[in-house]
Write a protein that holds these residues in place. Sequence first.
Motif, PDB file in Angstrom:
ATOM      1  N   SER A 134       0.705  -1.333   0.092  1.00  0.00           N
ATOM      2  CA  SER A 134       0.089   0.143  -0.023  1.00  0.00           C
ATOM      3  C   SER A 134       0.794   1.132  -0.026  1.00  0.00           C
ATOM      4  CB  SER A 134      -1.156   0.029   1.157  1.00  0.00           C
ATOM      5  OG  SER A 134      -0.121  -0.019   2.384  1.00  0.00           O
ATOM      6  N   ASP A 135       2.099   1.191   0.422  1.00  0.00           N
ATOM      7  CA  ASP A 135       2.960   2.216   0.542  1.00  0.00           C
ATOM      8  C   ASP A 135       3.581   2.536  -0.895  1.00  0.00           C
ATOM      9  OD1 ASP A 135       2.554   3.206   3.058  1.00  0.00           O
ATOM     10  OD2 ASP A 135       3.402   1.423   3.721  1.00  0.00           O
ATOM     11  N   ALA A 136       3.636   1.509  -1.899  1.00  0.00           N
ATOM     12  CA  ALA A 136       4.355   1.846  -3.220  1.00  0.00           C
ATOM     13  C   ALA A 136       3.657   2.934  -3.885  1.00  0.00           C
ATOM     14  CB  ALA A 136       4.021   0.612  -3.720  1.00  0.00           C
ATOM     15  N   MET A 137       4.262   3.348  -4.828  1.00  0.00           N
ATOM     16  CA  MET A 137       3.848   4.815  -5.816  1.00  0.00           C
ATOM     17  C   MET A 137       3.967   4.123  -7.304  1.00  0.00           C
ATOM     18  SD  MET A 137       5.357   8.067  -3.979  1.00  0.00           S
ATOM     19  CE  MET A 137       4.976   8.671  -2.382  1.00  0.00           C
ATOM     20  N   THR A 138       3.022   4.773  -7.814  1.00  0.00           N
ATOM     21  CA  THR A 138       3.274   4.843  -9.313  1.00  0.00           C
ATOM     22  C   THR A 138       4.213   5.971  -9.919  1.00  0.00           C
ATOM     23  OG1 THR A 138       1.317   6.381  -9.817  1.00  0.00           O
ATOM     24  CG2 THR A 138       0.868   4.044  -9.549  1.00  0.00           C
ATOM     25  N   ILE A 139       4.528   5.825 -11.025  1.00  0.00           N
ATOM     26  CA  ILE A 139       5.511   6.888 -11.674  1.00  0.00           C
ATOM     27  C   ILE A 139       5.048   8.290 -11.645  1.00  0.00           C
ATOM     28  CG2 ILE A 139       4.714   6.675 -13.983  1.00  0.00           C
ATOM     29  CD1 ILE A 139       7.717   7.000 -14.817  1.00  0.00           C
ATOM     30  N   THR A 140       3.644   8.490 -11.585  1.00  0.00           N
ATOM     31  CA  THR A 140       2.989   9.600 -11.440  1.00  0.00           C
ATOM     32  C   THR A 140       2.959  10.121 -10.161  1.00  0.00           C
ATOM     33  OG1 THR A 140       1.550   9.110 -13.463  1.00  0.00           O
ATOM     34  CG2 THR A 140       0.772  11.099 -12.225  1.00  0.00           C
ATOM     35  N   GLU A 141       2.730   9.412  -9.326  1.00  0.00           N
ATOM     36  CA  GLU A 141       2.585   9.664  -7.847  1.00  0.00           C
ATOM     37  C   GLU A 141       3.890   9.968  -7.386  1.00  0.00           C
ATOM     38  OE1 GLU A 141      -0.979   7.075  -6.205  1.00  0.00           O
ATOM     39  OE2 GLU A 141       0.878   5.983  -6.363  1.00  0.00           O
ATOM     40  N   LEU A 142       5.013   9.306  -7.580  1.00  0.00           N
ATOM     41  CA  LEU A 142       6.318   9.612  -7.279  1.00  0.00           C
ATOM     42  C   LEU A 142       6.831  10.973  -7.861  1.00  0.00           C
ATOM     43  CD1 LEU A 142       8.686   9.135  -5.629  1.00  0.00           C
ATOM     44  CD2 LEU A 142       9.582   7.365  -7.400  1.00  0.00           C
ATOM     45  N   SER A 143       6.631  11.111  -9.233  1.00  0.00           N
ATOM     46  CA  SER A 143       6.949  12.327  -9.687  1.00  0.00           C
ATOM     47  C   SER A 143       6.377  13.713  -9.054  1.00  0.00           C
ATOM     48  CB  SER A 143       6.665  12.323 -11.295  1.00  0.00           C
ATOM     49  OG  SER A 143       5.154  12.631 -11.415  1.00  0.00           O
ATOM     50  N   ARG A 144       5.092  13.477  -8.825  1.00  0.00           N
ATOM     51  CA  ARG A 144       4.399  14.538  -8.127  1.00  0.00           C
ATOM     52  C   ARG A 144       5.069  14.778  -6.551  1.00  0.00           C
ATOM     53  NH1 ARG A 144      -1.677  13.041  -9.622  1.00  0.00           N
ATOM     54  NH2 ARG A 144      -1.697  13.620 -11.668  1.00  0.00           N
ATOM     55  N   ALA A 145       5.213  13.730  -5.994  1.00  0.00           N
ATOM     56  CA  ALA A 145       5.932  13.987  -4.590  1.00  0.00           C
ATOM     57  C   ALA A 145       7.338  14.488  -4.774  1.00  0.00           C
ATOM     58  CB  ALA A 145       5.855  12.667  -4.025  1.00  0.00           C
ATOM     59  N   LEU A 146       8.283  14.396  -5.936  1.00  0.00           N
ATOM     60  CA  LEU A 146       9.643  14.782  -5.674  1.00  0.00           C
ATOM     61  C   LEU A 146       9.564  16.079  -6.453  1.00  0.00           C
ATOM     62  CD1 LEU A 146      11.433  11.486  -6.907  1.00  0.00           C
ATOM     63  CD2 LEU A 146      11.092  12.516  -4.705  1.00  0.00           C
ATOM     64  N   GLY A 147       8.542  16.645  -7.220  1.00  0.00           N
ATOM     65  CA  GLY A 147       8.438  17.625  -8.250  1.00  0.00           C
ATOM     66  C   GLY A 147       9.274  17.534  -9.395  1.00  0.00           C
ATOM     67  N   VAL A 148       9.298  16.262  -9.847  1.00  0.00           N
ATOM     68  CA  VAL A 148       9.954  16.175 -11.284  1.00  0.00           C
ATOM     69  C   VAL A 148       8.961  15.640 -12.446  1.00  0.00           C
ATOM     70  CG1 VAL A 148      12.325  15.844  -9.893  1.00  0.00           C
ATOM     71  CG2 VAL A 148      10.660  13.857 -10.603  1.00  0.00           C
ATOM     72  N   ARG A 149       9.326  15.585 -13.474  1.00  0.00           N
ATOM     73  CA  ARG A 149       8.483  14.892 -14.358  1.00  0.00           C
ATOM     74  C   ARG A 149       8.726  13.438 -14.641  1.00  0.00           C
ATOM     75  NH1 ARG A 149       9.855  19.034 -19.918  1.00  0.00           N
ATOM     76  NH2 ARG A 149       9.086  20.788 -18.935  1.00  0.00           N
ATOM     77  N   ARG A 184      14.425   9.740  -3.832  1.00  0.00           N
ATOM     78  CA  ARG A 184      14.701  11.058  -2.773  1.00  0.00           C
ATOM     79  C   ARG A 184      15.952  11.532  -2.850  1.00  0.00           C
ATOM     80  NH1 ARG A 184      11.660   9.961   2.454  1.00  0.00           N
ATOM     81  NH2 ARG A 184      12.343  11.705   2.954  1.00  0.00           N
ATOM     82  N   ILE A 185      16.692  10.633  -2.588  1.00  0.00           N
ATOM     83  CA  ILE A 185      18.305  10.869  -2.624  1.00  0.00           C
ATOM     84  C   ILE A 185      18.806  11.274  -4.087  1.00  0.00           C
ATOM     85  CG2 ILE A 185      20.591   9.962  -2.156  1.00  0.00           C
ATOM     86  CD1 ILE A 185      19.313   7.854  -0.272  1.00  0.00           C
ATOM     87  N   VAL A 186      18.448  10.754  -5.032  1.00  0.00           N
ATOM     88  CA  VAL A 186      18.475  11.236  -6.425  1.00  0.00           C
ATOM     89  C   VAL A 186      18.425  12.669  -6.588  1.00  0.00           C
ATOM     90  CG1 VAL A 186      18.509  10.879  -8.788  1.00  0.00           C
ATOM     91  CG2 VAL A 186      19.069   8.846  -7.302  1.00  0.00           C
ATOM     92  N   ALA A 187      16.933  12.649  -6.237  1.00  0.00           N
ATOM     93  CA  ALA A 187      16.401  14.286  -6.633  1.00  0.00           C
ATOM     94  C   ALA A 187      17.326  15.495  -5.759  1.00  0.00           C
ATOM     95  CB  ALA A 187      15.039  14.461  -6.110  1.00  0.00           C
ATOM     96  N   ALA A 188      17.660  15.048  -4.387  1.00  0.00           N
ATOM     97  CA  ALA A 188      18.374  15.790  -3.648  1.00  0.00           C
ATOM     98  C   ALA A 188      19.766  16.261  -4.230  1.00  0.00           C
ATOM     99  CB  ALA A 188      18.613  15.242  -2.121  1.00  0.00           C
ATOM    100  N   LEU A 189      20.486  15.114  -4.653  1.00  0.00           N
ATOM    101  CA  LEU A 189      21.766  15.352  -5.295  1.00  0.00           C
ATOM    102  C   LEU A 189      21.789  15.999  -6.582  1.00  0.00           C
ATOM    103  CD1 LEU A 189      23.139  12.030  -4.383  1.00  0.00           C
ATOM    104  CD2 LEU A 189      23.898  14.006  -3.299  1.00  0.00           C
ATOM    105  N   ARG A 190      20.799  15.765  -7.385  1.00  0.00           N
ATOM    106  CA  ARG A 190      20.651  16.302  -8.577  1.00  0.00           C
ATOM    107  C   ARG A 190      20.154  17.885  -8.398  1.00  0.00           C
ATOM    108  NH1 ARG A 190      22.516  15.957 -13.013  1.00  0.00           N
ATOM    109  NH2 ARG A 190      20.775  16.146 -14.410  1.00  0.00           N
ATOM    110  N   SER A 191      19.434  18.344  -7.477  1.00  0.00           N
ATOM    111  CA  SER A 191      19.015  19.749  -7.043  1.00  0.00           C
ATOM    112  C   SER A 191      20.416  20.204  -6.509  1.00  0.00           C
ATOM    113  CB  SER A 191      17.906  19.826  -6.216  1.00  0.00           C
ATOM    114  OG  SER A 191      18.343  19.376  -4.974  1.00  0.00           O
TER     115      SER A 191
END
Length: 253
Positions: A134-149, A184-191
Amino acid sequence: MSDPVIGPRQAPLRTAEVARESGYSVQQVRDLERLGVIPPAARAGNGYRSYAPLHVHALRAYRGLAGAVGPVIARQLLTELRTGTVTEAASAINEVHVRLARERGESLRAQQALRAIQAEADTPEFEQDAERDSDAMTITELSRALGVRSSTLRFWEQEGLVTPERVTSLRARRYDLSAIRTARIVAALRSAGYGIPAVREIVGSLHRLDGAQEAQRVLRERLDRIALRTVGLLRAGTDLAAVVTAAREPAAV
């Protein structure tokens, strides 16, 4: 390194003198003149180059700028400083300081994100939640959560940074908590400005026992480099001011 005399002394400087005062070699002075870092030197009757103190200031200013933003941008900036208005020159220099401050802020946020993610992963609840679908995310949900496409997540997948699960006959992506944490780690490092190879190395280290410590070490080193670049830019401040001033006062060159 002594300061060249700008006031009473107006005698032409030889290439060797400019090299000594600026900290560059004779060949580097000639190369940087050819690249437009400094204005073309005057030529004496015998064909030898004849420089002014402004050339020394420009070379020192270039050293600080190149260390702060790279040689290509530094060359462009020096051209702007010599040709634009005082307001434009001041704005261009201020933008370099703003850029360094932004890089530092991004690295600090990435550092904080890594600490928060690691603290979260160390809790017993994380291991229990990791087993719940139940805690898994789809690609759309994760992209929204991270603020990326979504295309960014697919690119990260292609680069081996984040590996989702695939479900259904349509091969729809699903990200479990472990993949979400990595994303989340990748997003933090890329930013924070890290390129793909560096991020791949850090993400790969996370699977080792010292992974989190290694990632934090890399970020600390980046912060140290930003600090050194900032100090170098500050040291170049007087020379930058001389370039800006001399460009508007031809008689002083």
